[in-house]
Design a protein around this motif. Structure first.
Motif, mmCIF file in Angstrom:
data_model
loop_
_atom_site.group_PDB
_atom_site.id
_atom_site.type_symbol
_atom_site.label_atom_id
_atom_site.label_comp_id
_atom_site.label_asym_id
_atom_site.label_seq_id
_atom_site.Cartn_x
_atom_site.Cartn_y
_atom_site.Cartn_z
ATOM 1 N N ALA A 209 3.266 3.963 -2.868
ATOM 2 C CA ALA A 209 4.017 3.556 -1.681
ATOM 3 C C ALA A 209 3.177 2.667 -0.785
ATOM 4 C CB ALA A 209 4.462 4.791 -0.914
ATOM 5 N N VAL A 210 1.960 2.353 -1.248
ATOM 6 C CA VAL A 210 1.068 1.528 -0.424
ATOM 7 C C VAL A 210 1.543 0.084 -0.491
ATOM 8 C CG1 VAL A 210 -1.300 0.770 -0.040
ATOM 9 C CG2 VAL A 210 -0.844 3.078 -0.864
ATOM 10 N N ALA A 211 2.023 -0.418 0.658
ATOM 11 C CA ALA A 211 2.684 -1.728 0.655
ATOM 12 C C ALA A 211 1.769 -2.866 1.080
ATOM 13 C CB ALA A 211 3.892 -1.689 1.577
ATOM 14 N N THR A 212 0.664 -2.577 1.667
ATOM 15 C CA THR A 212 -0.205 -3.668 2.126
ATOM 16 C C THR A 212 -1.600 -3.508 1.567
ATOM 17 O OG1 THR A 212 -0.865 -2.425 4.078
ATOM 18 C CG2 THR A 212 1.016 -3.915 4.319
ATOM 19 N N GLY A 213 -2.307 -4.631 1.494
ATOM 20 C CA GLY A 213 -3.691 -4.563 1.022
ATOM 21 C C GLY A 213 -4.268 -5.939 0.887
ATOM 22 N N GLN A 214 -5.507 -5.966 0.497
ATOM 23 C CA GLN A 214 -6.145 -7.236 0.176
ATOM 24 C C GLN A 214 -7.181 -7.012 -0.901
ATOM 25 O OE1 GLN A 214 -7.741 -8.142 4.191
ATOM 26 N NE2 GLN A 214 -9.732 -8.204 3.172
ATOM 27 N N GLY A 215 -7.442 -8.041 -1.674
ATOM 28 C CA GLY A 215 -8.411 -7.906 -2.759
ATOM 29 C C GLY A 215 -8.260 -9.054 -3.731
ATOM 30 N N ASP A 216 -8.849 -8.874 -4.915
ATOM 31 C CA ASP A 216 -8.780 -9.951 -5.895
ATOM 32 C C ASP A 216 -7.448 -9.910 -6.650
ATOM 33 O OD1 ASP A 216 -8.999 -7.920 -7.715
ATOM 34 O OD2 ASP A 216 -11.130 -8.214 -8.086
ATOM 35 N N LEU A 217 -7.312 -10.799 -7.582
ATOM 36 C CA LEU A 217 -6.033 -10.925 -8.284
ATOM 37 C C LEU A 217 -5.643 -9.627 -8.989
ATOM 38 C CD1 LEU A 217 -3.717 -12.817 -9.269
ATOM 39 C CD2 LEU A 217 -5.110 -13.215 -11.306
ATOM 40 N N ASP A 218 -6.610 -9.024 -9.690
ATOM 41 C CA ASP A 218 -6.302 -7.799 -10.411
ATOM 42 C C ASP A 218 -5.797 -6.707 -9.469
ATOM 43 O OD1 ASP A 218 -7.174 -9.150 -12.565
ATOM 44 O OD2 ASP A 218 -8.859 -7.842 -13.055
ATOM 45 N N GLN A 219 -6.466 -6.604 -8.341
ATOM 46 C CA GLN A 219 -6.072 -5.568 -7.379
ATOM 47 C C GLN A 219 -4.660 -5.833 -6.862
ATOM 48 O OE1 GLN A 219 -9.432 -6.165 -4.887
ATOM 49 N NE2 GLN A 219 -10.669 -4.591 -5.864
ATOM 50 N N MET A 220 -4.368 -7.119 -6.621
ATOM 51 C CA MET A 220 -3.033 -7.447 -6.123
ATOM 52 C C MET A 220 -1.966 -7.133 -7.182
ATOM 53 S SD MET A 220 -1.445 -11.065 -4.858
ATOM 54 C CE MET A 220 -1.362 -11.758 -6.499
ATOM 55 N N LEU A 221 -2.260 -7.499 -8.430
ATOM 56 C CA LEU A 221 -1.272 -7.273 -9.487
ATOM 57 C C LEU A 221 -1.035 -5.782 -9.712
ATOM 58 C CD1 LEU A 221 -2.384 -9.987 -12.080
ATOM 59 C CD2 LEU A 221 -0.439 -10.069 -10.527
ATOM 60 N N LYS A 222 -2.113 -5.023 -9.688
ATOM 61 C CA LYS A 222 -1.969 -3.573 -9.885
ATOM 62 C C LYS A 222 -1.148 -2.960 -8.754
ATOM 63 C CE LYS A 222 -5.788 -1.368 -11.560
ATOM 64 N NZ LYS A 222 -7.233 -1.131 -11.758
ATOM 65 N N SER A 255 7.895 -11.332 -1.897
ATOM 66 C CA SER A 255 6.624 -10.728 -1.478
ATOM 67 C C SER A 255 5.465 -11.317 -2.269
ATOM 68 C CB SER A 255 6.660 -9.212 -1.685
ATOM 69 O OG SER A 255 7.647 -8.643 -0.873
ATOM 70 N N LEU A 256 5.667 -11.465 -3.576
ATOM 71 C CA LEU A 256 4.604 -12.043 -4.397
ATOM 72 C C LEU A 256 4.393 -13.520 -4.035
ATOM 73 C CD1 LEU A 256 5.296 -10.387 -7.844
ATOM 74 C CD2 LEU A 256 3.069 -10.459 -6.720
ATOM 75 N N SER A 257 5.491 -14.219 -3.786
ATOM 76 C CA SER A 257 5.361 -15.636 -3.406
ATOM 77 C C SER A 257 4.545 -15.769 -2.133
ATOM 78 C CB SER A 257 6.744 -16.254 -3.189
ATOM 79 O OG SER A 257 7.470 -16.232 -4.391
ATOM 80 N N ASN A 258 4.814 -14.906 -1.166
ATOM 81 C CA ASN A 258 4.041 -14.957 0.077
ATOM 82 C C ASN A 258 2.575 -14.643 -0.156
ATOM 83 O OD1 ASN A 258 6.256 -15.601 1.596
ATOM 84 N ND2 ASN A 258 6.758 -13.474 2.099
ATOM 85 N N ALA A 259 2.311 -13.663 -1.018
ATOM 86 C CA ALA A 259 0.917 -13.264 -1.262
ATOM 87 C C ALA A 259 0.144 -14.391 -1.947
ATOM 88 C CB ALA A 259 0.879 -12.000 -2.114
ATOM 89 N N ILE A 260 0.811 -15.076 -2.849
ATOM 90 C CA ILE A 260 0.136 -16.142 -3.599
ATOM 91 C C ILE A 260 0.034 -17.412 -2.775
ATOM 92 C CG2 ILE A 260 0.392 -17.654 -5.605
ATOM 93 C CD1 ILE A 260 1.728 -15.098 -6.878
#
Lengths: 278, 197
Positions: A209-222, A255-260
Motif C-alpha cells: 500500500a506504499v504509494a510514494t517513494g524514491q530510488g533507482d529504476l529497480d526500486q520504482m518498478l518493484k 502515475s508511471l508517466s509522471n514518475a518517468i
C-alpha cells in the motif's frame, strides 16, 4: 621502564590516557633514550596520519542494495527449496535447461495478455529478437515456451543470481515461473550485442500500500508492481538515474508517466504496461 | 551507526518475519557496512560480497539477536567474520604476492593487495600520503586491519571494538598498539621503496 615496556605505552601516551606515574616514567625513558624517542615520534606521526582514513571518500555502488537483496532472495529460496524438495518451481527448470530466463521474461511479458499466446512479445525492436514466445498465465504463475530463430546468448539477472542463456536455434523450450516472495522480484535480461536491457518487475504475494517513494529504476518498478499488483516491463538504454513516484489508485499509466517524466515513455500494450527509458 | 530505538522496532518486526522491515534495516546500514568492508578489502567486488554475506548471516541469525549489544556492533562483528572467511577462501586459492614478505613486530606479513598506486606525477602529496597509508593498512594481518579500521576510520571506541570482536578491552588496546607499530614500520619500508625508485 625498559624499552619494550615503553613501547607498550606508545598508544596510551599518544592518546593522553597514561596515568601520571607511568607518564613520568615513560617521559624519563624517552629523555634518556634518543633512539626510542625517535621511534615514538615516528609512531605518533603514524598515529595522527591514521586520521586520514576518516576523510577518504568511498563510493558506494549504486546497485549495492539490489545485490544484497538478490543474494538474500536466493538464500530464502534455497531454504524453502530444502524445506520442500518436491516443489517444482521455475528455477528447477532453469537449472535443468539453463535458459529459462528468457522464457520467464516472455511469460512475464505475456502475463496480462489474456489468452495465452504471444509472439515475440517484449523483444520487439531489441535487435536480438529471434523467436516466438508462447505463454499461458494464471495469476502470477506463467508458463512460457520459446522458440528461437537463431542461436542466441544472453544473461538473466534475477533474485537467484545470474543465469547464462544459450538458446539454440530452432529448439523449442519451456519453463514455468512463479514469484512466491512477499515482495516484487526484478529480472534483468540482456542479450548479447544488444544495447537495450529489459527489466521486468513481478509483483510479490503481498501487495503493497506504499504509494510514494524514491530510488533507482529497480526500486520504482518493484514498488509499482507491488502497488498495482501487476508485472511492469521496462526497456532501458540510458544510464541509471533516480526517480520519485506517487502511485494513484487505479491509474498506473499516468502515475508511471509522471514518475518517468521526460526520461522515457509508457505504453499500454496488450501484454500490459511497458516503459521505455532512454 | 547507532540508532538504537528505531533499530529495535525494525529488528522486532523483522524477527516476526516482516521482510520489508529487514530491507529497511539493510538500507539503513548497507552504506556504512560497505565502507567498512571496502576499507578492509580495498576491492569493490569483494566488499560487495562481504556485505552481502554479512546481511545473509544477519538474516539467518536475527532470531538469536537479543539486543545485548547494539545492532551496529553485532553487524561489525559479522562483517569482520565474513571478511576473515573471505580471506581464508582467497588464501586457499593461492594469493600472488607482489612484494617480498615484510618482517614486523608482529612477525612476517604477506603483501596480498594489488598495488594500484598511480604514478608520482599523477598523485598530489596529500593523496600520496593517504595512498601509502591505505597500502600499509592493507598489508596488516586481517584481524589487526579490522581493528585499525574500526578505531581510526569508523570512530569506534576500544570498548565497542572489544564487544564486536569478542575480546577483552585490554587485548584490543595492546593489539592496536602493536598494529600501529607495525604500520610505522611498513610506512618506513614503503618510504624507502619510494625514495629508491
Amino acid at each position: 621502564m625498559n624499552r619494550d615496556k615503553a613501547r607498550e605505552f606508545f598508544s596510551a601516551y599518544a592518546e593522553g590516557t597514561l596515568d601520571e606515574g607511568l607518564k613520568q616514567s615513560f617521559e624519563l625513558r624517552l629523555q634518556n633514550d634518543p633512539e626510542l624517542n625517535k621511534e615514538y615520534q615516528a609512531f605518533e606521526t603514524t598515529y595522527r596520519a591514521l586520521d586520514s582514513m576518516k576523510s577518504e571518500a568511498i563510493h558506494v555502488p549504486a546497485d549495492l542494495h539490489e545485490r544484497i537483496s538478490a543474494r538474500l532472495d536466493r538464500q530464502i529460496w534455497e531454504q524453502k527449496q530444502n524445506a520442500a524438495p518436491a516443489w517444482k518451481g521455475w528455477l528447477r527448470n532453469l537449472g535443468f535447461a539453463g535458459i529459462a530466463g528468457l522464457a520467464i521474461l516472455g511469460g512475464v511479458l505475456a502475463l496480462r495478455g489474456g489468452p495465452s499466446q504471444t509472439v515475440g512479445a517484449g523483444m520487439s525492436g531489441s535487435g536480438s529478437q529471434a523467436g516466438h514466445l508462447i505463454t499461458e498465465s494464471k495469476g502470477n504463475v506463467v508458463k512460457a515456451k520459446y522458440l528461437s530463430g537463431r542461436d542466441m546468448n544472453g544473461t538473466v539477472d534475477g533474485p537467484m543470481g545470474r543465469q547464462q542463456l544459450q538458446i539454440p536455434r530452432g529448439t523449442p523450450w519451456e519453463s514455468t515461473f512463479e514469484n512466491k516472495q512477499p515482495g516484487a522480484a526484478i529480472f534483468r535480461v540482456k542479450m548479447e550485442g544488444d544495447v537495450e536491457t529489459t527489466v521486468v518487475a513481478i509483483p510479490g504475494s503481498s501487495p503493497s500500500a506504499v504509494a510514494t517513494g524514491q530510488g533507482d529504476l529497480d526500486q520504482m518498478l518493484k514498488s509499482a508492481a507491488d502497488f498495482y499488483n501487476t508485472p511492469i516491463v521496462a526497456r532501458v538504454t540510458g544510464k541509471s538515474v533516480s526517480y520519485k513516484w506517487e502511485w494513484k489508485e487505479g491509474n498506473a499509466f499516468d502515475s508511471l508517466s509522471n514518475a518517468i517524466d521526460n526520461r522515457g515513455s509508457v505504453q499500454k500494450k496488450s501484454t500490459g504496461l511497458e516503459i521505455t527509458i532512454n | 551507526m547507532d540508532r538504537p530505538s528505531s533499530d529495535a522496532i525494525l529488528i522486532e518486526r523483522a524477527q516476526r518475519g516482516d521482510r520489508s522491515a529487514f530491507d529497511d534495516l539493510v538500507r539503513r546500514y548497507e552504506a556504512k557496512a560497505y565502507q567498512y568492508a571496502f576499507r578492509l578489502t580495498r576491492n569493490q567486488e569483494e566488499a560487495c560480497d562481504v556485505v552481502s554475506d554479512a546481511f545473509i548471516r544477519v538474516y539467518n541469525a536475527l532470531h538469536n539477536f537479543k539486543g545485548q549489544s547494539t545492532f551496529s556492533t553485532w553487524l561489525y562483528r559479522i562483517l569482520t567474520n565474513c571478511f576473515l572467511d573471505s580471506r581464508k577462501k582467497e588464501k586457499n586459492r593461492q594469493t600472488v604476492s607482489l612484494e617480498a614478505n615484510f618482517q614486523t613486530l608482529e612477525g612476517e606479513i604477506e603483501r596480498e593487495v594489488e598495488d594500484e598506486r598511480p604514478s608520482p606525477l599523477e598523485e598530489t602529496e596529500k593523496n600520496e600520503r593517504e595512498a601509502r597509508m591505505q597500502r600499509a593498512v592493507a598489508m596488516l594481518p586481517e584481524f589487526q586491519r579490522a581493528m585499525i579500521v574500526m578505531y581510526h576510520a569508523e570512530d569506534m571506541t576500544y570498548e565497542e571494538i572489544a564487544e564486536s570482536l569478542d575480546l577483552p578491552v585490554g587485548t584490543v588496546k595492546s593489539r592496536l598498539n602493536r598494529a600501529r607499530s607495525s604500520l610505522r614500520e611498513l610506512l618506513m619500508k614503503d618510504s624507502e621503496l619510494f625514495s629508491a625508485s
